[in-house]
Design a protein around this motif. Structure first.
Motif, PDB file in Angstrom:
ATOM      1  N   THR A   1     -10.568   6.769 -35.326  1.00  0.00           N
ATOM      2  CA  THR A   1     -11.102   7.622 -36.388  1.00  0.00           C
ATOM      3  C   THR A   1     -10.020   8.588 -36.860  1.00  0.00           C
ATOM      4  O   THR A   1      -9.021   8.830 -36.155  1.00  0.00           O
ATOM      5  CB  THR A   1     -12.293   8.443 -35.883  1.00  0.00           C
ATOM      6  OG1 THR A   1     -11.829   9.336 -34.862  1.00  0.00           O
ATOM      7  CG2 THR A   1     -13.410   7.547 -35.355  1.00  0.00           C
ATOM      8  N   LEU A   2     -10.236   9.175 -38.020  1.00  0.00           N
ATOM      9  CA  LEU A   2      -9.300  10.180 -38.532  1.00  0.00           C
ATOM     10  C   LEU A   2      -9.233  11.368 -37.586  1.00  0.00           C
ATOM     11  O   LEU A   2      -8.150  11.872 -37.277  1.00  0.00           O
ATOM     12  CB  LEU A   2      -9.726  10.626 -39.936  1.00  0.00           C
ATOM     13  CG  LEU A   2      -8.796  11.613 -40.630  1.00  0.00           C
ATOM     14  CD1 LEU A   2      -7.400  11.030 -40.810  1.00  0.00           C
ATOM     15  CD2 LEU A   2      -9.379  12.023 -41.975  1.00  0.00           C
ATOM     16  N   GLU A   3     -10.387  11.812 -37.108  1.00  0.00           N
ATOM     17  CA  GLU A   3     -10.433  12.938 -36.172  1.00  0.00           C
ATOM     18  C   GLU A   3      -9.585  12.657 -34.940  1.00  0.00           C
ATOM     19  O   GLU A   3      -8.766  13.486 -34.527  1.00  0.00           O
ATOM     20  CB  GLU A   3     -11.882  13.206 -35.758  1.00  0.00           C
ATOM     21  CG  GLU A   3     -12.038  14.289 -34.730  1.00  0.00           C
ATOM     22  CD  GLU A   3     -13.494  14.482 -34.307  1.00  0.00           C
ATOM     23  OE1 GLU A   3     -13.708  14.839 -33.141  1.00  0.00           O
ATOM     24  OE2 GLU A   3     -14.396  14.282 -35.133  1.00  0.00           O
ATOM     25  N   GLY A   4      -9.763  11.483 -34.351  1.00  0.00           N
ATOM     26  CA  GLY A   4      -9.019  11.137 -33.142  1.00  0.00           C
ATOM     27  C   GLY A   4      -7.524  11.065 -33.374  1.00  0.00           C
ATOM     28  O   GLY A   4      -6.728  11.528 -32.549  1.00  0.00           O
ATOM     29  N   VAL A   5      -7.114  10.480 -34.502  1.00  0.00           N
ATOM     30  CA  VAL A   5      -5.684  10.352 -34.801  1.00  0.00           C
ATOM     31  C   VAL A   5      -5.055  11.723 -35.029  1.00  0.00           C
ATOM     32  O   VAL A   5      -3.988  12.018 -34.493  1.00  0.00           O
ATOM     33  CB  VAL A   5      -5.463   9.421 -36.016  1.00  0.00           C
ATOM     34  CG1 VAL A   5      -4.034   9.514 -36.519  1.00  0.00           C
ATOM     35  CG2 VAL A   5      -5.793   7.987 -35.640  1.00  0.00           C
TER      36      VAL A   5
ATOM     37  N   VAL B   1     -14.211  12.629 -46.911  1.00  0.00           N
ATOM     38  CA  VAL B   1     -12.847  12.827 -46.414  1.00  0.00           C
ATOM     39  C   VAL B   1     -12.412  14.286 -46.501  1.00  0.00           C
ATOM     40  O   VAL B   1     -11.849  14.817 -45.531  1.00  0.00           O
ATOM     41  CB  VAL B   1     -11.858  11.866 -47.097  1.00  0.00           C
ATOM     42  CG1 VAL B   1     -10.442  12.089 -46.577  1.00  0.00           C
ATOM     43  CG2 VAL B   1     -12.287  10.420 -46.863  1.00  0.00           C
ATOM     44  N   PRO B   2     -12.668  14.992 -47.619  1.00  0.00           N
ATOM     45  CA  PRO B   2     -12.307  16.421 -47.624  1.00  0.00           C
ATOM     46  C   PRO B   2     -12.989  17.203 -46.495  1.00  0.00           C
ATOM     47  O   PRO B   2     -12.383  18.112 -45.926  1.00  0.00           O
ATOM     48  CB  PRO B   2     -12.775  16.904 -49.000  1.00  0.00           C
ATOM     49  CG  PRO B   2     -12.748  15.689 -49.855  1.00  0.00           C
ATOM     50  CD  PRO B   2     -13.150  14.556 -48.940  1.00  0.00           C
ATOM     51  N   LYS B   3     -14.208  16.833 -46.166  1.00  0.00           N
ATOM     52  CA  LYS B   3     -14.903  17.499 -45.054  1.00  0.00           C
ATOM     53  C   LYS B   3     -14.191  17.210 -43.735  1.00  0.00           C
ATOM     54  O   LYS B   3     -13.961  18.120 -42.929  1.00  0.00           O
ATOM     55  CB  LYS B   3     -16.357  17.029 -44.991  1.00  0.00           C
ATOM     56  CG  LYS B   3     -17.143  17.671 -43.881  1.00  0.00           C
ATOM     57  CD  LYS B   3     -18.576  17.160 -43.847  1.00  0.00           C
ATOM     58  CE  LYS B   3     -19.281  17.730 -42.624  1.00  0.00           C
ATOM     59  NZ  LYS B   3     -20.565  17.111 -42.383  1.00  0.00           N
TER      60      LYS B   3
ATOM     61  N   GLU C   1     -12.338  20.038 -41.418  1.00  0.00           N
ATOM     62  CA  GLU C   1     -12.653  20.205 -39.995  1.00  0.00           C
ATOM     63  C   GLU C   1     -11.395  20.097 -39.142  1.00  0.00           C
ATOM     64  O   GLU C   1     -11.215  20.862 -38.186  1.00  0.00           O
ATOM     65  CB  GLU C   1     -13.687  19.160 -39.563  1.00  0.00           C
ATOM     66  CG  GLU C   1     -15.069  19.393 -40.154  1.00  0.00           C
ATOM     67  CD  GLU C   1     -16.024  18.219 -39.946  1.00  0.00           C
ATOM     68  OE1 GLU C   1     -15.601  17.148 -39.443  1.00  0.00           O
ATOM     69  OE2 GLU C   1     -17.212  18.372 -40.310  1.00  0.00           O
ATOM     70  N   ALA C   2     -10.506  19.158 -39.493  1.00  0.00           N
ATOM     71  CA  ALA C   2      -9.248  19.007 -38.749  1.00  0.00           C
ATOM     72  C   ALA C   2      -8.372  20.243 -38.914  1.00  0.00           C
ATOM     73  O   ALA C   2      -7.754  20.714 -37.949  1.00  0.00           O
ATOM     74  CB  ALA C   2      -8.511  17.751 -39.213  1.00  0.00           C
TER      75      ALA C   2
ATOM     76  N   HIS D   1      -7.020  22.676 -35.963  1.00  0.00           N
ATOM     77  CA  HIS D   1      -5.565  22.728 -35.748  1.00  0.00           C
ATOM     78  C   HIS D   1      -4.898  23.612 -36.796  1.00  0.00           C
ATOM     79  O   HIS D   1      -4.128  23.136 -37.645  1.00  0.00           O
ATOM     80  CB  HIS D   1      -4.986  21.306 -35.799  1.00  0.00           C
ATOM     81  CG  HIS D   1      -5.610  20.375 -34.834  1.00  0.00           C
ATOM     82  ND1 HIS D   1      -5.387  20.455 -33.482  1.00  0.00           N
ATOM     83  CD2 HIS D   1      -6.506  19.362 -35.012  1.00  0.00           C
ATOM     84  CE1 HIS D   1      -6.090  19.513 -32.872  1.00  0.00           C
ATOM     85  NE2 HIS D   1      -6.783  18.846 -33.769  1.00  0.00           N
ATOM     86  N   PRO D   2      -5.136  24.914 -36.734  1.00  0.00           N
ATOM     87  CA  PRO D   2      -4.561  25.806 -37.747  1.00  0.00           C
ATOM     88  C   PRO D   2      -3.033  25.857 -37.715  1.00  0.00           C
ATOM     89  O   PRO D   2      -2.407  26.268 -38.697  1.00  0.00           O
ATOM     90  CB  PRO D   2      -5.172  27.164 -37.416  1.00  0.00           C
ATOM     91  CG  PRO D   2      -5.598  27.067 -35.993  1.00  0.00           C
ATOM     92  CD  PRO D   2      -5.944  25.625 -35.746  1.00  0.00           C
TER      93      PRO D   2
END
Length: 128
Positions: free
Chosen positions: A50-54, A83-85, A89-90, A94-95
């Protein structure tokens, strides 16, 4: 400051694993152009990762700038809302990392030109 960069080629996903082959080929070509660039694949549904995991993995590895490149023909519903959401969230998780979302790859002028040239070849030359 760490200046490690990465590209995430992001696709919708499909139940058939062969669907991802063009994305894998794109990854291979990008790595040939930029061997020091980290390039990963991620999917919205049906496939892993997933995008989150990567993104989580890349930030753990010290990557500080991530470009999410949607491997979609156009900016449809997923790219306008889902996708913007996920990217927001990412960013919140990860600021320390700059995470940018590119337009759909199919909206790039060079890609449109390549698709038009391919369509033209289909009518003027044998298909291969």
């Amino acid at each position: 400051m760490n200046d490690k960069n990465a590209v995430v080629l992001f696709g919708h996903g499909a139940r058939d694993p062969e669907w991802a082959r063009p994305m894998q080929r794109t990854r291979e070509r990008l790595l040939a152009l930029a061997p020091d660039l980290q390039v990963e694949l991620a999917f919205l549904e049906f496939m892993q990762p997933t995008l989150e995991g990567v993104i989580d993995k890349l930030t753990t590895q010290g990557v500080r700038r991530i470009a999410v490149v949607p491997m979609f023909i156009a900016q449809g519903g997923h790219l306008k809302s889902d996708v913007p959401k996920l990217v927001a969230e990412a960013r919140a998780r990860h600021p320390e990392c700059e995470i940018v979302q590119a337009l759909a790859v199919g909206e790039a002028d060079s890609v449109i030109a390549a698709m038009a040239a391919y369509a033209h070849r289909c009518v003027t030359a044998p298909l291969t």
